[in-house]
Design a protein around this motif. Structure first.
Motif, PDB file in Angstrom:
ATOM      1  N   SER A  35      -4.657   1.642  -8.424  1.00  0.00           N
ATOM      2  CA  SER A  35      -4.630   2.949  -7.576  1.00  0.00           C
ATOM      3  C   SER A  35      -5.583   2.920  -6.568  1.00  0.00           C
ATOM      4  N   GLU A  36      -6.209   1.989  -6.220  1.00  0.00           N
ATOM      5  CA  GLU A  36      -7.229   1.873  -5.048  1.00  0.00           C
ATOM      6  C   GLU A  36      -6.386   1.657  -3.690  1.00  0.00           C
ATOM      7  N   ARG A  37      -5.212   1.404  -4.218  1.00  0.00           N
ATOM      8  CA  ARG A  37      -4.178   0.957  -2.773  1.00  0.00           C
ATOM      9  C   ARG A  37      -2.982   1.997  -2.896  1.00  0.00           C
ATOM     10  N   ILE A  38      -3.349   3.393  -3.537  1.00  0.00           N
ATOM     11  CA  ILE A  38      -2.702   4.672  -3.462  1.00  0.00           C
ATOM     12  C   ILE A  38      -3.439   5.939  -2.614  1.00  0.00           C
ATOM     13  N   PHE A  39      -2.875   6.075  -1.482  1.00  0.00           N
ATOM     14  CA  PHE A  39      -3.595   6.970  -0.537  1.00  0.00           C
ATOM     15  C   PHE A  39      -2.830   8.218  -0.317  1.00  0.00           C
ATOM     16  N   GLU A  40      -3.624   9.369  -0.338  1.00  0.00           N
ATOM     17  CA  GLU A  40      -2.912  10.916   0.254  1.00  0.00           C
ATOM     18  C   GLU A  40      -3.255  10.961   1.652  1.00  0.00           C
ATOM     19  N   MET A  41      -2.463  11.386   2.299  1.00  0.00           N
ATOM     20  CA  MET A  41      -2.559  11.410   3.937  1.00  0.00           C
ATOM     21  C   MET A  41      -1.742  12.745   4.382  1.00  0.00           C
ATOM     22  N   SER A  42      -2.069  13.074   5.503  1.00  0.00           N
ATOM     23  CA  SER A  42      -0.981  13.761   6.349  1.00  0.00           C
ATOM     24  C   SER A  42      -1.036  13.111   7.831  1.00  0.00           C
TER      25      SER A  42
ATOM     26  N   VAL B 244       0.933  -1.234  -0.008  1.00  0.00           N
ATOM     27  CA  VAL B 244      -0.009   0.039   0.052  1.00  0.00           C
ATOM     28  C   VAL B 244       0.786   1.406   0.118  1.00  0.00           C
ATOM     29  N   VAL B 245       0.394   2.230  -0.695  1.00  0.00           N
ATOM     30  CA  VAL B 245       1.350   3.346  -0.841  1.00  0.00           C
ATOM     31  C   VAL B 245       0.574   4.696  -0.120  1.00  0.00           C
ATOM     32  N   ALA B 246       1.301   5.356   0.676  1.00  0.00           N
ATOM     33  CA  ALA B 246       0.720   6.479   1.318  1.00  0.00           C
ATOM     34  C   ALA B 246       1.640   7.803   0.855  1.00  0.00           C
ATOM     35  N   ILE B 247       0.964   8.627   0.266  1.00  0.00           N
ATOM     36  CA  ILE B 247       1.519   9.823  -0.228  1.00  0.00           C
ATOM     37  C   ILE B 247       1.429  10.760   0.747  1.00  0.00           C
ATOM     38  N   ASN B 248       2.573  11.431   1.477  1.00  0.00           N
ATOM     39  CA  ASN B 248       2.369  11.995   2.865  1.00  0.00           C
ATOM     40  C   ASN B 248       2.515  13.610   2.646  1.00  0.00           C
ATOM     41  N   LYS B 249       2.045  14.305   3.725  1.00  0.00           N
ATOM     42  CA  LYS B 249       2.345  15.686   3.709  1.00  0.00           C
ATOM     43  C   LYS B 249       1.393  16.421   2.542  1.00  0.00           C
ATOM     44  N   THR B 250       0.326  15.802   2.302  1.00  0.00           N
ATOM     45  CA  THR B 250      -0.478  16.497   1.378  1.00  0.00           C
ATOM     46  C   THR B 250      -1.264  17.912   1.817  1.00  0.00           C
TER      47      THR B 250
ATOM     48  N   LEU C 107      -4.527  -1.499   4.092  1.00  0.00           N
ATOM     49  CA  LEU C 107      -3.754  -2.609   4.707  1.00  0.00           C
ATOM     50  C   LEU C 107      -4.716  -3.604   5.207  1.00  0.00           C
ATOM     51  N   TYR C 108      -5.692  -3.462   5.687  1.00  0.00           N
ATOM     52  CA  TYR C 108      -6.527  -4.584   6.230  1.00  0.00           C
ATOM     53  C   TYR C 108      -7.170  -5.222   4.938  1.00  0.00           C
ATOM     54  N   SER C 109      -7.326  -4.685   3.758  1.00  0.00           N
ATOM     55  CA  SER C 109      -8.015  -5.355   2.626  1.00  0.00           C
ATOM     56  C   SER C 109      -7.060  -6.619   2.214  1.00  0.00           C
ATOM     57  N   ILE C 110      -5.842  -6.225   2.323  1.00  0.00           N
ATOM     58  CA  ILE C 110      -4.783  -7.128   1.670  1.00  0.00           C
ATOM     59  C   ILE C 110      -4.228  -7.966   2.579  1.00  0.00           C
ATOM     60  N   SER C 111      -4.636  -7.857   3.917  1.00  0.00           N
ATOM     61  CA  SER C 111      -3.956  -8.757   5.088  1.00  0.00           C
ATOM     62  C   SER C 111      -4.528 -10.024   5.235  1.00  0.00           C
ATOM     63  N   PRO C 112      -3.897 -11.000   5.581  1.00  0.00           N
ATOM     64  CA  PRO C 112      -4.468 -12.574   5.797  1.00  0.00           C
ATOM     65  C   PRO C 112      -5.153 -12.600   7.084  1.00  0.00           C
ATOM     66  N   GLU C 113      -6.058 -13.616   6.844  1.00  0.00           N
ATOM     67  CA  GLU C 113      -7.091 -13.580   7.898  1.00  0.00           C
ATOM     68  C   GLU C 113      -6.416 -14.357   9.052  1.00  0.00           C
ATOM     69  N   GLY C 114      -6.635 -13.903  10.309  1.00  0.00           N
ATOM     70  CA  GLY C 114      -6.116 -14.643  11.453  1.00  0.00           C
ATOM     71  C   GLY C 114      -6.209 -13.608  12.675  1.00  0.00           C
TER      72      GLY C 114
END
Length: 308
Positions: free
Chosen positions: A157-164, A128-134, A178-185
């Motif tokens: 693209s749905e795993r690329i996010f913009e954040m601060s 997952v990609v997080a584009i920071n300081k937006t 991240l939860y969306s691609i995490s294994p069950e457990g």
């Protein structure tokens, strides 16, 4: 950060993952970790390459548990300490469940970013990609998205996010990604925990963090902390600690102590305040400065401070 505990309304299977956070120095990795955990897990400083170890922070929600490993900033340098830090980052990518790749959107892309992205060529399905300081006026997220499409084309693209990470904007969306691609457990750690750091390590990191943010030029990189003694006194109501701020040269010792011991007192009082926010005991800190000559060039010290 808003609570994600209302998300799992259908009692879906919990997901648990070990997530390595990677990125260049000062991309915001430690800030993200502290914001996501809602606790001070990792040192935050404007000085690059503050993180020296793989530091673990734990996020628990009704969706499951994410165990984050904050790695040192990936940095091109042939200095012995920097090579050791690069090895820590590369090692943490082995056998992990997910990767969070944080990119500073206010900084120009260059060879160092290309080298960082290259680490993830075979891990794109887990990333997952997080584009920071937006939130900042100098933010340029579009070139980052173009860079990802060229260097890591298998990341959708749905795993690329913009954040601060600093302003706590977009953090929940990153966690959901991240939860969306995490294994069950089921969770690995107790839900009350937000880190697995032991007392000695946390004390060292708190003191080093307070020192780094009060020192200038090259000195922050020349400092490490050694805890000599920890005692539980007054029937466990007081935590007495003796620690040393270690520097490389005699000239640095005087700077860290300061005129009339003002600088070391300032560091000591700030560290006591921060430790008092973490531990319920009253903190008594005996903090001194000593010289460990040229420690950054000695394998023995580097291996002790930064285990492989």
């Amino acid at each position: 950060m808003e609570n994600l505990n209302t998300e799992n309304k259908n009692n879906e299977t919990l997901r648990t993952a070990v997530v390595a956070i990677i990125g260049r120095p000062s991309a915001g990795k430690s800030t993200f970790l502290n914001t996501a955990c809602q606790e001070p897990v990792s040192i935050v400083s404007p000085i690059p390459q503050t993180t020296r170890n793989a530091i673990k922070g734990i996020v628990n929600t009704s969706l499951g548990q994410l165990i984050f490993i904050d790695t040192p900033g990936y940095h091109d340098s042939e200095k012995k300490l920097n090579l050791k830090l690069k090895n820590v980052t590369e090692t943490q990518l082995e056998g992990i469940d997910c990767v969070l790749y944080i990119i500073d959107s206010t900084r120009a892309l260059g060879e160092e970013e290309v080298h960082t992205a290259a680490l993830l060529k075979d891990l794109q399905s887990k990333t997952v990609v997080a584009i920071n300081k937006t939130d900042l006026p100098s933010s340029r997220p579009l070139p980052i998205r173009q860079f990802i499409s060229e260097q890591l084309p298998k990341i959708p693209s749905e795993r690329i996010f913009e954040m601060s990470a600093e302003k706590d904007i977009g953090i929940n969306e990153v966690l959901k990604g991240l939860y969306s691609i995490s294994p069950e457990g089921n969770p690995v750690y107790d839900e009350e925990l937000y880190t697995d750091q032991d007392l000695t390590f946390r004390v060292c990191e708190v003191i080093r963090g307070e020192a780094i943010n009060r020192l200038q030029d090259e000195i922050p990189h020349a400092v490490y902390v050694e805890v000599a003694d920890v005692e539980h006194r007054n029937e466990g109501k007081k935590l007495w600690i003796r620690a040393f701020l270690c520097v490389e040269r005699e000239s640095q010792k005087g700077i860290v102590i300061g005129k009339g011991a003002a600088k070391i007192k300032e560091i000591r009082m700030a560290a006591i305040k921060k430790l008092s926010e973490i531990y319920i005991q009253k903190i008594d800190l005996d903090l001194q400065v000593k010289v460990d000559k040229n420690w950054r060039q000695r394998d023995y010290t580097l291996n002790r401070l930064i285990p492989s």
